[in-house]
Design a protein around this motif. Sequence first.
Motif, PDB file in Angstrom:
ATOM      1  N   LYS A 172     -12.110  32.269 -54.374  1.00 59.41           N
ATOM      2  CA  LYS A 172     -12.632  31.326 -55.378  1.00 59.41           C
ATOM      3  C   LYS A 172     -11.768  30.080 -55.443  1.00 59.41           C
ATOM      4  N   VAL A 175     -12.332  27.821 -52.349  1.00 57.07           N
ATOM      5  CA  VAL A 175     -13.609  27.099 -52.390  1.00 57.07           C
ATOM      6  C   VAL A 175     -13.565  25.995 -53.448  1.00 57.07           C
ATOM      7  N   GLN A 176     -12.955  26.288 -54.590  1.00 60.95           N
ATOM      8  CA  GLN A 176     -12.810  25.257 -55.624  1.00 60.95           C
ATOM      9  C   GLN A 176     -12.014  24.067 -55.088  1.00 60.95           C
ATOM     10  N   SER A 198     -20.890  22.935 -51.987  1.00 58.08           N
ATOM     11  CA  SER A 198     -19.581  23.592 -52.080  1.00 58.08           C
ATOM     12  C   SER A 198     -19.216  23.867 -53.536  1.00 58.08           C
ATOM     13  N   ALA A 202     -18.543  27.420 -55.481  1.00 59.55           N
ATOM     14  CA  ALA A 202     -17.345  27.657 -56.272  1.00 59.55           C
ATOM     15  C   ALA A 202     -17.688  28.201 -57.650  1.00 59.55           C
ATOM     16  N   THR A 206     -16.605  31.749 -59.150  1.00 58.68           N
ATOM     17  CA  THR A 206     -15.850  31.705 -60.403  1.00 58.68           C
ATOM     18  C   THR A 206     -16.392  32.711 -61.407  1.00 58.68           C
TER      19      THR A 206
END
Length: 231
Positions: A172, A175-176, A198, A202, A206
């Motif tokens: 996570k 990707v964030q 994207s 995320a 999350t």
Amino acid sequence: MRDHQRRRAHRRRPGPLPGRRRRGRGPGRHRDRGAPEVTEPPRVPVLNIANVLTMSRLVLVPVFLHLLFAEDGRDQAWRLAAFAVFAIASVTDHVDGNLARKHGLITDFGKIADPIADKALTGAALVGLSLLGELPWWITVVIAVRELGVTLLRFWVIRHGVIPASRGGKAKTLVQIFAIGLYLLPLPDALHAVAVISMYAAVVLTVVTGVDYVIRAFKLRARGKRAVAGA
């Protein structure tokens, strides 16, 4: 005559002195040879390179925000500078974790401070992008609520143990960071869809990992209560 001499020599032979044991015998000596020495593990100092890198990530947050809001976020040079600071701060997250595991520098302080530093960096970026009107507020709110909730969960169960970052949580975070980095860069409109996709990915990670942390926190608290009751 010889029998008489043997009986006299036998009477003269000295016995063991009181309070002394023969060499190689006795329960104490036998136990010392076979029992392994019990040594306490060395204490890891809180002030180590891994924790210093974690704290440096927190220090870079206001620097990043200053660069992001320079010229109302419209100047490409300032945006690239903000992206560079964000990228450097994000890299320290990977470096401090590797150093802590490789050199045995894992501490309870690091387990707590590391995710807090991550949340401060990503949270500042999300809020900043929303204030600039480049990111919908609902995305920032969803991510912020999850991150704040997980932090409160960690403190809620801290007396029973520390919840380490899971693989899903690490994915996570990656990707964030990737999505935020795309939003920070002055990308052409053709690549803006990549940033949006994207960011949605995320958000999904999350929420899913947030639910996982809630389950793990309640399990840890239940184990802690059972351990106290059985003590």
